[in-house]
Design a protein around this motif. Structure first.
Motif, PDB file in Angstrom:
ATOM      1  N   ILE A  18       0.848  -1.203   0.000  1.00  0.00           N
ATOM      2  CA  ILE A  18       0.000   0.000   0.000  1.00  0.00           C
ATOM      3  C   ILE A  18       0.883   1.252   0.000  1.00  0.00           C
ATOM      4  CG2 ILE A  18      -1.645   1.369   1.354  1.00  0.00           C
ATOM      5  CD1 ILE A  18      -2.869  -1.315   2.297  1.00  0.00           C
ATOM      6  N   GLU A  19       1.918   1.254   0.836  1.00  0.00           N
ATOM      7  CA  GLU A  19       2.832   2.399   0.908  1.00  0.00           C
ATOM      8  C   GLU A  19       3.587   2.591  -0.411  1.00  0.00           C
ATOM      9  OE1 GLU A  19       2.922   4.609   3.306  1.00  0.00           O
ATOM     10  OE2 GLU A  19       1.423   3.467   4.410  1.00  0.00           O
ATOM     11  N   LYS A  20       3.951   1.464  -1.046  1.00  0.00           N
ATOM     12  CA  LYS A  20       4.621   1.536  -2.347  1.00  0.00           C
ATOM     13  C   LYS A  20       3.701   2.217  -3.366  1.00  0.00           C
ATOM     14  CE  LYS A  20       6.540  -1.364  -6.045  1.00  0.00           C
ATOM     15  NZ  LYS A  20       6.742  -2.768  -6.521  1.00  0.00           N
ATOM     16  N   GLY A  21       2.423   1.820  -3.360  1.00  0.00           N
ATOM     17  CA  GLY A  21       1.445   2.427  -4.263  1.00  0.00           C
ATOM     18  C   GLY A  21       1.289   3.915  -4.002  1.00  0.00           C
ATOM     19  N   LEU A  22       1.240   4.300  -2.706  1.00  0.00           N
ATOM     20  CA  LEU A  22       1.108   5.719  -2.347  1.00  0.00           C
ATOM     21  C   LEU A  22       2.297   6.532  -2.842  1.00  0.00           C
ATOM     22  CD1 LEU A  22      -0.320   5.458   1.284  1.00  0.00           C
ATOM     23  CD2 LEU A  22      -1.455   6.555  -0.663  1.00  0.00           C
ATOM     24  N   HIS A  23       3.509   5.947  -2.708  1.00  0.00           N
ATOM     25  CA  HIS A  23       4.725   6.635  -3.175  1.00  0.00           C
ATOM     26  C   HIS A  23       4.661   6.860  -4.689  1.00  0.00           C
ATOM     27  CE1 HIS A  23       8.888   7.925  -3.310  1.00  0.00           C
ATOM     28  NE2 HIS A  23       9.114   7.050  -4.292  1.00  0.00           N
ATOM     29  N   ARG A  35      -1.964  -0.406 -10.396  1.00  0.00           N
ATOM     30  CA  ARG A  35      -1.637  -1.839 -10.594  1.00  0.00           C
ATOM     31  C   ARG A  35      -1.166  -2.474  -9.294  1.00  0.00           C
ATOM     32  NH1 ARG A  35       0.187  -0.036 -15.735  1.00  0.00           N
ATOM     33  NH2 ARG A  35       2.350   0.168 -15.044  1.00  0.00           N
ATOM     34  N   VAL A  36      -0.354  -1.730  -8.520  1.00  0.00           N
ATOM     35  CA  VAL A  36       0.125  -2.241  -7.216  1.00  0.00           C
ATOM     36  C   VAL A  36      -1.056  -2.482  -6.283  1.00  0.00           C
ATOM     37  CG1 VAL A  36       1.433  -1.643  -5.126  1.00  0.00           C
ATOM     38  CG2 VAL A  36       2.436  -1.215  -7.387  1.00  0.00           C
ATOM     39  N   ARG A  50      -7.355  -4.671   3.044  1.00  0.00           N
ATOM     40  CA  ARG A  50      -8.211  -4.513   1.851  1.00  0.00           C
ATOM     41  C   ARG A  50      -9.023  -3.219   1.946  1.00  0.00           C
ATOM     42  NH1 ARG A  50      -9.860  -8.464  -1.458  1.00  0.00           N
ATOM     43  NH2 ARG A  50     -12.051  -7.880  -1.257  1.00  0.00           N
ATOM     44  N   PHE A  51      -9.505  -2.945   3.162  1.00  0.00           N
ATOM     45  CA  PHE A  51     -10.291  -1.714   3.359  1.00  0.00           C
ATOM     46  C   PHE A  51      -9.442  -0.493   3.041  1.00  0.00           C
ATOM     47  CE2 PHE A  51     -12.032   1.862   5.662  1.00  0.00           C
ATOM     48  CZ  PHE A  51     -13.406   1.717   5.500  1.00  0.00           C
ATOM     49  N   ARG A  52      -8.207  -0.493   3.518  1.00  0.00           N
ATOM     50  CA  ARG A  52      -7.336   0.665   3.299  1.00  0.00           C
ATOM     51  C   ARG A  52      -6.998   0.828   1.819  1.00  0.00           C
ATOM     52  NH1 ARG A  52      -1.201   1.913   5.248  1.00  0.00           N
ATOM     53  NH2 ARG A  52      -1.194   4.077   4.617  1.00  0.00           N
TER      54      ARG A  52
END
Length: 420
Positions: A18-23, A35-36, A50-52
């Motif tokens: 999730i953090e990778k996607g946010l970055h 995609r991430v 999943r909720f986050r």
């Protein structure tokens, strides 16, 4: 024990992804981020994770203008919240459902979901979200041209923002208030509130998304155009558009194109305005912003009227009227009746002229767009307005001249019909 450790490890991996996607998302690599997050959604067995990630997908799709996808993920998030059996998660998911419907101009559904959120009280998160719920509900009431309730909701949202020291929420509410006062033609307040939002961005927004700066600049541009300060309007709109293009913000691009077109129309440069309206209309149609489409068609109608192409103007009015009736946007209908009145007066068609005059006054009555003190209409021309604590608003000069021992509108509404 091994199973428990594996579950914890799975949670950590979900958080990392999730953090990778946010970055990636913050670096404007939106498609990679999506995609991430989609991989996390497909593989993660952790409901909280999943909720986050669904929250991230909802926000990203909202900013890209993919409102139908936003709604789809909001529905999945509701199911995940029910699985978690936590009222905080459920409140947040209903808020996202309300926002999705607001973006799709389903205003009655928005209000219904917002009321569900407000009824789910008792938790810390619920109380923190109340300001955002009130803002979304206010935007929906404004879309329906129910001005008193819209103002009431915006003022509640502003109180929540002040009480929780939530500057981001305050910034968003100020932009909505700017939109509110632009619609009822108090252009001084229409400029004051987005200027206040811009100040908040300058003072507190170092770590904020640039969308807050873009949003405040766009609403300032609208107010400047209404005030006839076209050079200032163009400068603000250009800055907003620049950020919107950098971040792939399609909804804001559409609004800026509409504002550019309106500026050119105000300069009587119809040939430059038309292509801007066409581009705005294309994006508005793509993202499903029917309220925006009404504004585009109003601008196009006025351009045809400048060129004295009255039949083409009536064609645009017919399309806009269908949209306004479908949405329940009463102010849009009022403006269309006003334009029809002008067109049929020019054409000398008296019966059609009378029909639209009657419909115009019915809209004014229904929206209570008149001053309860002097009886003159509100929203016909630029006027300073003042709201009382009940959120009914009046001409400022009437309040200063006559004073009030209470709201005359509320007194009228409280009078019950008698029986003989």
């Amino acid at each position: 024990m091994r199973l428990f450790n594996a579950w914890e490890m799975g949670q950590d991996q979900t958080k990392q992804q999730i953090e990778k996607g946010l970055h990636l998302y913050q670096s404007n690599q939106t498609e990679k981020a999506l995609r991430v997050w989609m991989r996390v959604l497909e593989k993660s067995a952790d409901p909280a994770g999943r909720f986050r990630v669904l929250g991230c997908l909802i926000t990203a799709h909202a900013e890209m203008g993919r409102y139908k996808d936003m709604l789809k993920f909001a529905v999945v998030q509701i199911d995940t919240a029910r699985e978690l059996e936590d009222p905080d998660y459920l409140t947040e998911s209903y808020l996202n459902l309300a926002r999705s419907n607001e973006k799709l101009c389903e205003f009655q559904k928005t209000i219904s979901y917002c009321k569900t959120c407000l009824n789910m009280q008792g938790t810390t998160v619920s109380l923190q979200l109340n300001g955002q719920v009130s803002l979304s509900m206010g935007n929906a009431f404004l879309g329906l041209s129910i001005f008193q309730k819209a103002l009431e909701c915006f003022e509640k949202a502003l109180r929540y923002a002040h009480n929780n020291d939530d500057k981001m929420l305050e910034c968003r509410v100020c932009c909505s208030l700017g939109n509110f006062y632009a619609q009822i033609k108090d252009y001084e307040k229409a400029l004051f509130f987005p200027c206040k939002a811009a100040e908040l961005v300058n003072d507190y927004g170092k770590g904020w998304s640039l969308k807050y700066r873009a949003m405040s600049q766009y609403h300032m541009a609208v107010a400047y155009r209404k005030l006839g300060r076209l050079a200032d309007a163009m400068d603000c709109c250009e800055e907003s558009m620049k950020i919107a293009l950098q971040h792939g913000d399609r909804p804001l691009q559409a609004l800026c194109l509409l504002c550019f077109a309106d500026i050119h129309r105000s300069r009587k440069d119809v040939q430059t305005a038309f292509p801007r309206y066409d581009s705005s209309m294309s994006i508005m149609t793509e993202i499903g912003n029917r309220l925006g489409l009404i504004q585009v068609l109003l601008g196009v109608t006025k351009c045809w009227m400048i060129q004295k192409e009255l039949d083409k103007a009536l064609e645009s009015i017919e399309k806009a009227q269908e949209l306004a009736e479908g949405l329940g946007n009463k102010l849009g209908l009022l403006k269309l009746h006003c334009l029809c009145e002008r067109i049929y007066r020019t054409k000398g068609q008296q019966q059609e002229l009378r029909d639209h005059v009657v419909k115009f006054h019915e809209c004014v009555e229904e929206m209570e767009l008149y001053c309860g003190m002097c009886g003159e209409s509100i929203g016909e021309k630029n006027n300073q307005l003042q709201a009382l604590p009940c959120s009914h608003f009046f001409h400022l000069k009437c309040l200063q001249t006559n004073g009030t021992r209470g709201c005359p509108n509320c007194r009228r509404l409280s009078v019950k019909p008698g029986y003989v």
